[in-house]
Design an enzyme around this catalytic site. Sequence first.
Site, short mmCIF file in Angstrom:
data_model
loop_
_atom_site.label_atom_id
_atom_site.label_comp_id
_atom_site.label_asym_id
_atom_site.label_seq_id
_atom_site.Cartn_x
_atom_site.Cartn_y
_atom_site.Cartn_z
N ASN A 119 8.35 19.25 -21.89
CA ASN A 119 8.40 20.23 -23.18
C ASN A 119 8.44 19.12 -24.48
O ASN A 119 9.35 18.40 -24.50
CB ASN A 119 9.19 21.10 -22.88
CG ASN A 119 8.67 21.84 -22.20
OD1 ASN A 119 7.48 21.78 -21.54
ND2 ASN A 119 9.25 23.81 -21.57
N ASP A 140 7.96 30.59 -23.17
CA ASP A 140 9.12 29.14 -22.33
C ASP A 140 10.40 30.04 -22.81
O ASP A 140 10.67 31.34 -23.03
CB ASP A 140 8.74 28.20 -23.86
CG ASP A 140 9.52 27.13 -23.63
OD1 ASP A 140 10.47 26.93 -22.55
OD2 ASP A 140 10.27 26.74 -24.29
N HIS A 141 11.42 29.36 -21.67
CA HIS A 141 12.14 29.98 -21.00
C HIS A 141 12.39 31.86 -21.45
O HIS A 141 13.10 32.08 -21.60
CB HIS A 141 13.26 29.26 -22.39
CG HIS A 141 13.18 28.17 -21.67
ND1 HIS A 141 14.38 27.68 -20.30
CD2 HIS A 141 13.21 27.46 -22.50
CE1 HIS A 141 14.81 26.79 -20.53
NE2 HIS A 141 13.30 25.99 -21.77
N HIS A 185 17.68 20.90 -25.26
CA HIS A 185 17.69 20.89 -26.00
C HIS A 185 17.85 20.21 -27.41
O HIS A 185 19.11 19.96 -27.22
CB HIS A 185 17.00 22.40 -25.85
CG HIS A 185 16.40 23.11 -25.06
ND1 HIS A 185 16.35 24.15 -24.07
CD2 HIS A 185 15.66 23.54 -24.43
CE1 HIS A 185 16.08 24.52 -23.55
NE2 HIS A 185 15.34 23.90 -23.89
N HIS A 187 11.85 19.28 -19.33
CA HIS A 187 11.99 20.17 -20.61
C HIS A 187 13.14 19.41 -21.45
O HIS A 187 13.39 18.27 -20.80
CB HIS A 187 13.28 21.12 -20.58
CG HIS A 187 12.35 22.64 -19.75
ND1 HIS A 187 12.12 24.31 -20.48
CD2 HIS A 187 11.39 22.65 -18.80
CE1 HIS A 187 10.86 24.20 -19.96
NE2 HIS A 187 10.75 23.98 -18.78
N GLY A 188 13.36 19.98 -23.02
CA GLY A 188 13.91 19.00 -24.12
C GLY A 188 14.10 17.28 -23.42
O GLY A 188 13.84 16.57 -23.91
N SER A 189 12.91 16.78 -24.36
CA SER A 189 11.72 15.92 -24.02
C SER A 189 11.28 15.36 -25.04
O SER A 189 10.25 14.50 -25.35
CB SER A 189 10.99 15.29 -22.75
OG SER A 189 11.40 16.25 -21.49
N SER A 190 12.04 15.76 -26.33
CA SER A 190 11.81 14.67 -27.43
C SER A 190 12.47 13.52 -26.94
O SER A 190 13.02 13.29 -27.22
CB SER A 190 11.88 15.95 -28.66
OG SER A 190 11.27 16.89 -28.60
#
EC number: 4.1.2.13
Length: 359
Positions: A275, A83-84, A198, A232-235
Amino acid sequence: MALVPMRLLLDHAAENGYGIPAFNVNNMEQIISIMQAADETDSPVILQASRGARSYAGENFLRHLVLGAVETYPHIPIAMHQDHGNSPATCYSAIRNGFTSVMMDGSLEADAKTPASFEYNVNVTAEVVKVAHSVGASVEGELGCLGSLETGQGEAEDGHGFEGKLDHSQLLTDPEEAVEFVNKTQVDALAVAIGTSHGAYKFTRKPTGEVLAISRIEEIHRLLPNTHLVMHGSSSVPQEWIDMINEFGGAIPETYGVPVEEIQKGIKSGVRKVNIDTDNRLAITAAFREAAAKDPKNFDPRHFLKPSIKYMKQVCADRYQQFWTAGNASKIKQLTLDDYAAKYAKGELTATSRTSVAV
């Protein structure tokens, strides 16, 4: 079986209209949680590790934990993803350590803080693609910087994230640039910037189109119908976990994540990898705090770790169901990196856009 290329999983997801949650891992308990959930739901798995996770767990420990999952669940196709990655060197070291997929995040320079030019991003990403594809590994690129459309700021994850404020032109992926980027780099997957970030503090209110640009995904998918998109950042930052944490001594303020229904819209518009890290962190923290509060005399680490597996497994199983991943692991014919190296060499997986096809 061995680990599989992530491209194999994303291709199957695209053909069958589902998304795959990519869960970040740092330790044994997290991997156990994910694999138990995947086994119960018959779901393919993407495990991913940041540079910070690789440093925390240690390369050898992390590699053998993942191989333990492969040996225990040989019927489940598993991809291991960096990741990243902040530089080609990071990506190459991941491949040497057994990762079957890497992310070259050229949206930021190698310091992982400075927004990069489009030309820089194309050059470093294309370099990684050439090397990775020669051995059959998959590559995810990123175009646009992850950050809030409300504040113009981002949240650093393991030291990765821009500093200061950016405008919307930098925080939203340009569809036309996306076409050029994919054609020039030949990435297997493209992470797009749509206003997510994030961490737990993504939005100050339930997000609408003003701060969460799902419509931008639809625009990009129209131009790149064969490219696997990544959120990304999909919580979702479930309130139940925040309430439990705060009930047992935590102090997490009101915050909002990405609603599951918005992610589902994204999946219907070409998102294949989603993610998720914060949701699992919240579940684990809730388990620790609850266990400590209910039995304060207990000092056996397993007393805290066992419920953390239970709660994180619940999150993972929910996402496998909600993203329509469930029921697909057994339908995937597992292939190797060598198989995919041959496919890349023959040009079978060349990325094309609607624009380039028309010409």
